[in-house]
Design a protein around this motif. Structure first.
Motif, mmCIF file in Angstrom:
data_model
loop_
_atom_site.group_PDB
_atom_site.id
_atom_site.type_symbol
_atom_site.label_atom_id
_atom_site.label_comp_id
_atom_site.label_asym_id
_atom_site.label_seq_id
_atom_site.Cartn_x
_atom_site.Cartn_y
_atom_site.Cartn_z
ATOM 1 N N TRP A 7 -34.602 35.124 -54.815
ATOM 2 C CA TRP A 7 -35.169 35.338 -56.149
ATOM 3 C C TRP A 7 -34.388 36.435 -56.843
ATOM 4 N N THR A 8 -34.019 36.216 -58.086
ATOM 5 C CA THR A 8 -33.361 37.254 -58.879
ATOM 6 C C THR A 8 -34.411 37.993 -59.703
ATOM 7 N N ALA A 9 -34.510 39.289 -59.504
ATOM 8 C CA ALA A 9 -35.525 40.080 -60.215
ATOM 9 C C ALA A 9 -35.209 40.103 -61.702
ATOM 10 N N PRO A 10 -36.189 39.809 -62.548
ATOM 11 C CA PRO A 10 -35.929 39.817 -63.998
ATOM 12 C C PRO A 10 -35.714 41.230 -64.524
ATOM 13 N N THR A 11 -34.791 41.352 -65.479
ATOM 14 C CA THR A 11 -34.502 42.643 -66.111
ATOM 15 C C THR A 11 -35.274 42.741 -67.424
ATOM 16 N N ALA A 12 -35.842 43.906 -67.675
ATOM 17 C CA ALA A 12 -36.667 44.103 -68.876
ATOM 18 C C ALA A 12 -35.798 44.369 -70.094
ATOM 19 N N ALA A 13 -35.981 43.553 -71.114
ATOM 20 C CA ALA A 13 -35.237 43.740 -72.358
ATOM 21 C C ALA A 13 -35.961 44.673 -73.318
ATOM 22 N N GLY A 375 -25.923 45.517 -59.595
ATOM 23 C CA GLY A 375 -26.663 44.446 -58.940
ATOM 24 C C GLY A 375 -26.088 44.108 -57.580
ATOM 25 N N GLY A 376 -26.785 43.250 -56.879
ATOM 26 C CA GLY A 376 -26.365 42.847 -55.545
ATOM 27 C C GLY A 376 -27.555 42.319 -54.773
ATOM 28 N N VAL A 377 -27.292 41.871 -53.569
ATOM 29 C CA VAL A 377 -28.363 41.350 -52.722
ATOM 30 C C VAL A 377 -29.156 42.512 -52.144
ATOM 31 N N PHE A 378 -30.463 42.427 -52.272
ATOM 32 C CA PHE A 378 -31.386 43.429 -51.723
ATOM 33 C C PHE A 378 -32.197 42.729 -50.642
ATOM 34 N N ARG A 379 -31.972 43.120 -49.392
ATOM 35 C CA ARG A 379 -32.682 42.481 -48.281
ATOM 36 C C ARG A 379 -34.105 43.037 -48.167
ATOM 37 N N THR A 380 -35.049 42.152 -47.919
ATOM 38 C CA THR A 380 -36.460 42.549 -47.889
ATOM 39 C C THR A 380 -37.025 42.669 -46.482
ATOM 40 N N TYR A 381 -36.337 42.174 -45.476
ATOM 41 C CA TYR A 381 -36.759 42.329 -44.084
ATOM 42 C C TYR A 381 -38.162 41.768 -43.830
ATOM 43 N N GLU A 382 -38.504 40.681 -44.539
ATOM 44 C CA GLU A 382 -39.825 40.068 -44.419
ATOM 45 C C GLU A 382 -40.945 41.078 -44.695
ATOM 46 N N ASP A 383 -40.677 42.028 -45.576
ATOM 47 C CA ASP A 383 -41.609 43.126 -45.874
ATOM 48 C C ASP A 383 -41.950 43.093 -47.366
ATOM 49 N N HIS A 384 -43.225 42.845 -47.669
ATOM 50 C CA HIS A 384 -43.662 42.730 -49.063
ATOM 51 C C HIS A 384 -43.388 43.977 -49.878
ATOM 52 N N ARG A 385 -43.511 45.162 -49.283
ATOM 53 C CA ARG A 385 -43.274 46.390 -50.045
ATOM 54 C C ARG A 385 -41.788 46.566 -50.388
ATOM 55 N N VAL A 393 -36.411 48.060 -59.180
ATOM 56 C CA VAL A 393 -35.019 48.377 -59.506
ATOM 57 C C VAL A 393 -34.455 47.339 -60.471
ATOM 58 N N GLY A 394 -34.797 46.079 -60.250
ATOM 59 C CA GLY A 394 -34.284 45.004 -61.085
ATOM 60 C C GLY A 394 -34.706 45.091 -62.538
ATOM 61 N N LEU A 395 -35.758 45.816 -62.838
ATOM 62 C CA LEU A 395 -36.162 46.008 -64.239
ATOM 63 C C LEU A 395 -35.049 46.638 -65.063
ATOM 64 N N ALA A 396 -34.301 47.556 -64.445
ATOM 65 C CA ALA A 396 -33.283 48.313 -65.163
ATOM 66 C C ALA A 396 -31.860 47.936 -64.758
ATOM 67 N N VAL A 397 -31.722 47.181 -63.676
ATOM 68 C CA VAL A 397 -30.397 46.851 -63.148
ATOM 69 C C VAL A 397 -30.251 45.333 -63.070
ATOM 70 N N PRO A 398 -29.440 44.731 -63.910
ATOM 71 C CA PRO A 398 -29.269 43.268 -63.857
ATOM 72 C C PRO A 398 -28.648 42.824 -62.539
ATOM 73 N N GLY A 399 -29.060 41.658 -62.084
ATOM 74 C CA GLY A 399 -28.419 41.054 -60.922
ATOM 75 C C GLY A 399 -28.915 41.528 -59.573
ATOM 76 N N VAL A 400 -30.120 42.082 -59.515
ATOM 77 C CA VAL A 400 -30.707 42.434 -58.210
ATOM 78 C C VAL A 400 -31.308 41.159 -57.616
ATOM 79 N N GLU A 401 -30.711 40.710 -56.525
ATOM 80 C CA GLU A 401 -31.097 39.443 -55.915
ATOM 81 C C GLU A 401 -31.822 39.693 -54.596
ATOM 82 N N LEU A 402 -33.123 39.382 -54.554
ATOM 83 C CA LEU A 402 -33.891 39.509 -53.326
ATOM 84 C C LEU A 402 -33.529 38.347 -52.401
ATOM 85 N N ASP A 403 -33.251 38.640 -51.139
ATOM 86 C CA ASP A 403 -32.945 37.545 -50.216
ATOM 87 C C ASP A 403 -34.202 36.733 -49.902
#
Length: 426
Positions: A7-13, A375-385, A393-403
């Motif tokens: 999922w790519t986190a949406p950036t706030a315009a 931006g870049g891939v942000f690994r979540t480690y099967e962890d909701h938090r 982070v993705g609100l202010a940084v375009p291209g943060v991609e959650l694995d």
């Protein structure tokens, strides 16, 4: 386990401005289910959390003979019955199930086995196993003092006094207290060791025990006494989940907007005063009105110097805010979150550094020096938090991609949709 969903986190315009109605508190839902299972008469849970953790709790109670109806999303009904084995409880990744249910299993007539996702076998359980053993419960467990384990229930637990080190998790205390009214002699729990983390969660346990008629004495530091006695079934109104609301509140700070959490009570068992102090230090404004709990931001986030021992669950989102702040941050007092779904301190340091921040993983926290992020891939480690932190982070940084964003189903299955609607205004 759920399938991974990138999922790519949406950036706030623009600044977010929204009201959100979030699911009920996981902590309150779990405690209400356990207390309802050993009460006299039925109980109802209004606005409970329907998510993987609480479904696992309901399923474990059903396996032991309790009638738990979750047909109505907004009103669950629990009708207690004699706890029975043999039964198997799948804890998934839920620390609440892993630490609250074994004491109940001691009251069951027959063996109850426990296991869960592979990662949960690494989470601290030895103090609880040893404590239950000293109270008269027979448990077969590996030498590591972890899952899988079998509780050989006899229909009763002697109870009495127990000493344990609960510095790894407050759930070790709550797991003993919640079932204690049904022990022959109740229980006296004495904690010896470093401070118990997430103290508000133990206070919530005590408040909810008293609400169903239990006699609880917590007047002495690190000592909790619960008298044996009958609990009364009741109607529970589950508050919105404060930890689950954290990323939404953080969005107000990052974008200079306003987020109102609907349905927030005037009096809460959750650490809202601590939240208010932390967000105020970071440049937010928290207010409670007739419509709910509102957080406003200016679009400038300040660094944070704080002990987070009482609110460890909020650390990932606060770390994300710190990476976007205008000054360095020092987060302390959360060594215990190394034993959560993943080693959250190491994971946060690794992923935030990969995006460009300077993060030092200390013995009990993080030192964060903001730098320009990419931006870049942000690994979540099967962890909701971790997923919540990446979304902030993705609100202010375009291209943060959650694995994987599917891990948010642990406590908030609708998180991706709720988040995208808030950011896009659609």
């Amino acid at each position: 386990m759920t399938a991974h969903l990138p999922w790519t986190a949406p950036t706030a315009a623009q600044p977010v401005s929204t009201t959100v109605r979030l699911p009920g508190s996981k902590s309150m839902t779990a405690r209400a289910l356990v207390l309802s299972a050993i009460a006299v008469g039925p109980s109802t849970l209004a606005h409970p959390l329907r998510a993987r953790d609480t479904e696992m709790m309901a399923g474990g109670l059903r396996a032991m003979g309790v009638n738990v109806s979750t047909v109505d999303d907004d009103r669950w009904v629990v009708r207690p019955d004699t706890l029975q084995g043999p039964a198997h409880v799948d804890v998934g990744q839920a620390g609440t199930v892993m630490r609250f249910m074994p004491a109940l299993a001691g009251l069951a007539q027959g063996p109850v086995t426990f296991d869960g996702d592979p990662s949960v076998r690494q989470r601290p359980l030895r103090p609880l196993i040893d404590a239950l053993g000293s109270l008269g419960v027979s448990i077969d467990a590996p030498a590591t003092g972890s899952l899988p384990l079998t509780v050989r229930g006899t229909g009763r637990v002697a109870g009495g006094e127990v000493v344990l080190d609960a510095s790894a998790s407050s759930q070790l205390v709550s797991g003993l207290l919640l079932a204690a009214p049904s022990f022959d002699r109740g229980v006296v729990v004495r904690h010896v060791g470093p401070p118990v983390p997430s103290a508000p969660h133990v206070r919530m346990t005590v408040q909810m025990l008293r609400a169903v008629g239990a006699g609880v004495d917590d007047s002495a530091r690190d000592v909790w006494s619960v008298e044996p006695g009958k609990l009364t079934g009741r109607g529970w109104t589950i508050e919105p989940d404060l930890s689950g609301a954290m990323p939404f509140f953080a969005a107000a700070l990052v974008t200079g907007g306003s987020v109102t959490l609907l349905g927030w009570p005037r009096s809460s068992a959750q650490p809202v005063d601590r939240l208010r102090a932390l967000l105020d230090q970071m440049g937010g404004e928290v207010s409670l009105g007739t419509d709910g709990l509102t957080v406003r931001g200016t679009g400038v986030v300040h660094g944070l110097d704080a002990d987070l021992s009482e609110v460890g669950e909020m650390t990932p989102v606060l770390a994300a805010l710190a990476a976007l702040a205008d000054s360095p941050s020092s987060l302390r007092g959360v060594a215990h979150i190394r034993g959560h779904e993943t080693d959250r301190l190491a994971a946060l340091a690794r992923e935030l550094t990969a995006l460009g921040a300077k993060v030092t993983d200390t013995a009990d926290g993080l030192e964060i020096e903001p730098r320009p992020l990419t931006g870049g891939v942000f690994r979540t480690y099967e962890d909701h938090r971790m997923a919540h932190a990446a979304a902030v982070v993705g609100l202010a940084v375009p291209g943060v991609e959650l694995d994987d964003v599917a891990c948010t189903s642990k406590t908030m299955p609708d998180f991706p949709a709720l988040w995208s609607a808030m950011v896009t205004g659609k």
